[in-house]
Design an enzyme around this catalytic site. Structure first.
Site, short mmCIF file in Angstrom:
data_model
loop_
_atom_site.label_atom_id
_atom_site.label_comp_id
_atom_site.label_asym_id
_atom_site.label_seq_id
_atom_site.Cartn_x
_atom_site.Cartn_y
_atom_site.Cartn_z
N HIS A 1 0.86 -1.21 0.00
CA HIS A 1 0.00 0.00 0.00
C HIS A 1 0.88 1.24 0.00
O HIS A 1 1.48 1.59 1.00
CB HIS A 1 -0.91 0.01 1.24
CG HIS A 1 -1.89 1.15 1.25
ND1 HIS A 1 -3.25 0.96 1.34
CD2 HIS A 1 -1.72 2.49 1.20
CE1 HIS A 1 -3.87 2.13 1.33
NE2 HIS A 1 -2.95 3.08 1.26
N HIS B 1 1.53 5.41 -1.67
CA HIS B 1 1.15 6.60 -2.45
C HIS B 1 2.42 7.22 -3.02
O HIS B 1 3.29 7.65 -2.26
CB HIS B 1 0.45 7.63 -1.56
CG HIS B 1 -0.80 7.09 -0.95
ND1 HIS B 1 -2.03 7.17 -1.56
CD2 HIS B 1 -1.01 6.43 0.22
CE1 HIS B 1 -2.94 6.58 -0.80
NE2 HIS B 1 -2.36 6.12 0.29
N LYS C 1 -9.46 -0.13 -5.94
CA LYS C 1 -9.45 0.51 -4.61
C LYS C 1 -10.75 1.25 -4.34
O LYS C 1 -11.18 2.07 -5.14
CB LYS C 1 -8.27 1.50 -4.54
CG LYS C 1 -8.16 2.27 -3.24
CD LYS C 1 -7.70 1.40 -2.09
CE LYS C 1 -7.84 2.12 -0.74
NZ LYS C 1 -6.72 3.00 -0.45
N HIS D 1 -10.49 1.36 1.71
CA HIS D 1 -10.25 2.34 2.77
C HIS D 1 -11.44 2.16 3.70
O HIS D 1 -12.55 2.62 3.40
CB HIS D 1 -10.17 3.77 2.22
CG HIS D 1 -9.87 4.76 3.30
ND1 HIS D 1 -8.63 5.34 3.46
CD2 HIS D 1 -10.63 5.20 4.33
CE1 HIS D 1 -8.65 6.12 4.54
NE2 HIS D 1 -9.85 6.05 5.08
N HIS E 1 -4.62 -0.56 5.74
CA HIS E 1 -4.16 0.20 6.91
C HIS E 1 -5.13 0.10 8.10
O HIS E 1 -5.70 1.09 8.53
CB HIS E 1 -3.85 1.67 6.57
CG HIS E 1 -4.83 2.34 5.64
ND1 HIS E 1 -6.18 2.32 5.84
CD2 HIS E 1 -4.62 3.07 4.52
CE1 HIS E 1 -6.76 3.00 4.87
NE2 HIS E 1 -5.85 3.46 4.06
N ASP F 1 1.43 2.57 3.57
CA ASP F 1 0.59 3.76 3.43
C ASP F 1 1.44 5.03 3.48
O ASP F 1 0.97 6.07 3.96
CB ASP F 1 -0.52 3.80 4.49
CG ASP F 1 -1.58 4.85 4.17
OD1 ASP F 1 -1.71 5.22 2.98
OD2 ASP F 1 -2.27 5.32 5.09
C1 NCD Z 1 -3.50 9.06 2.12
C2 NCD Z 1 -3.01 10.11 1.10
O1 NCD Z 1 -2.46 11.14 1.53
O2 NCD Z 1 -3.13 9.88 -0.09
N1 NCD Z 1 -3.57 9.68 3.41
C3 NCD Z 1 -3.57 9.04 4.62
O3 NCD Z 1 -3.77 9.70 5.63
N2 NCD Z 1 -3.37 7.76 4.72
C4 NCD Z 1 -4.80 8.50 1.69
C5 NCD Z 1 -5.23 7.29 2.47
O4 NCD Z 1 -4.67 6.19 2.30
O5 NCD Z 1 -6.12 7.42 3.32
ZN ZN Z 2 -3.28 5.03 1.72
#
Ligand code: NCD
Ligand code: ZN
Length: 347
Positions: free
Chosen positions: A14, A16, A100, A137, A175, A248
């Protein structure tokens, strides 16, 4: 001689990575520790079809440091407009691993998310036919539900009914943050799993809120209580294959975190493997680290395990106070300025 630990190269289930010039920084940070990563599609605009996912994948690959063989595993963002035909195309792509679900408005860049999951049953049924996993999520967005209860209420209102309606749909609760989610996951059979972040293993909400507010620990789902943290730690060190690594890691420029209305997301890629290793060591479970980091996600996604290795050295180091994010922006990594006892060994 320093103590070293060599494990099969890990996967981040996971992640970003953002887009554009950010990729230079985010991809490099993850590629130091991870061989593959399941890349989240919450860009603006979101990645909702196979062509845009393939183009995004190429941009990520172009941003890979020359010496690395980092492999992005792509996901599509489920929206109210997703069709069974889009699912067929996703299932036919060897680069797309999952879909997702962001409940609309649940988190960063979730405004395009799903407003009514019940209206998407034909899409979810098609996913089940293809055995294409739904990554969730897991939080409701009902304004009447307290932010600390949103994961538990999601399990009750959304996840349990979905599980009953389509038991064969492979699911990942992303998460997870609560003892409720741990218990729910432990009770599931079949293709059901959960990812656990490094921050939810070492922090609880007191760490974010007592003695001053620490915006760099603000993420969604939000940090919970000590009992929840303890349940997450017990779950990951237990060796249960339903729990695997997903950082995450979610970078936001410093100014957008240190703000009157700060963004949700913790940038942990530079320290994630070190923190997981620390947690397993603290609980005398280092022998289970490799499965959590490098086997269970691959098994869930029916991918071959990585064949190369990652070495960690037991050597104290200080995490940088800040890191470059391009365009004169900076990122504050998790544990900025603090000491860690394990370090990923680079070449
Ligand atoms: C994530 C993001 O910034 O893209 N933020 C987070 O707090 N985890 C999005 C997500 O996974 O909820
Ligand atoms: Zn995330």
């Amino acid at each position: 001689m320093a103590l070293t630990l060599t494990i099969r190269a890990p996967d981040d289930a996971h992640l970003h990575l953002r887009d554009g010039t950010s990729l230079m920084y985010t991809v490099a940070a993850s590629a130091k520790s991870f061989k593959r990563a399941v890349v989240m599609p919450n860009l603006v605009p979101p990645i909702t079809c196979v062509d845009t996912a393939h183009a995004y994948r190429e941009r990520i690959q172009q941003a890979c440091p020359p010496s690395s063989s980092f492999t992005p595993l792509m996901t599509l963002y489920l929206t109210d407009q997703t069709t069974p035909e889009i699912i067929d195309a996703a299932a036919a792509s060897k680069h797309i691993l999952a879909i997702k679900l962001y409940p609309a408005g649940a988190t960063t860049n979730a405004h395009a998310g799903v407003t009514r999951l019940d209206l998407l049953m034909p899409v979810l049924e098609r996913m089940a036919e293809h055995q294409l996993p739904l990554l969730m999520h897991g939080e409701v967005t009902d304004p009447d539900v307290d932010i600390f209860d949103r994961e538990a209420v999601f399990i009750e209102r959304v996840l349990q009914p979905l599980r009953q309606a389509i038991p064969e749909l492979p699911l990942v609760m992303e998460h997870i943050t609560t003892a409720d989610a741990v218990a729910f996951c432990q009770a599931q059979a079949g293709r059901f799993a959960a990812t656990v972040t490094p921050h939810h293993l070492i922090y609880q909400r007191n760490d974010m809120l007592v003695g001053g507010i620490r915006p760099h620990l603000y993420c969604l789902p939000i940090l919970k209580r000590r009992v929840d943290q303890d349940a997450l730690v017990r779950a990951v060190i237990s060796g249960d294959p339903r729990f695997f690594l997903g950082t995450d890691s979610a970078p936001h420029a410093r100014h957008s975190k240190e703000s009157a209305c700060g963004c949700a997301g913790v940038f942990n890629a530079p320290v994630a493997m070190e923190v997981y290793t620390h947690v397993f060591e603290e609980h005398n479970a280092l022998d289970r680290l490799e499965n959590f980091c490098s086997r269970y996600a691959a098994e869930f996604y029916q991918l071959p395990c990585n064949t190369d290795t990652l070495t960690l050295v037991r050597e104290p180091w200080i995490v940088p106070g800040q890191m470059d994010y391009g365009n004169q922006d900076t990122l504050i990594p998790m544990l900025a300025g603090q000491q860690l006892n394990w370090k990923v060994h680079h070449g």
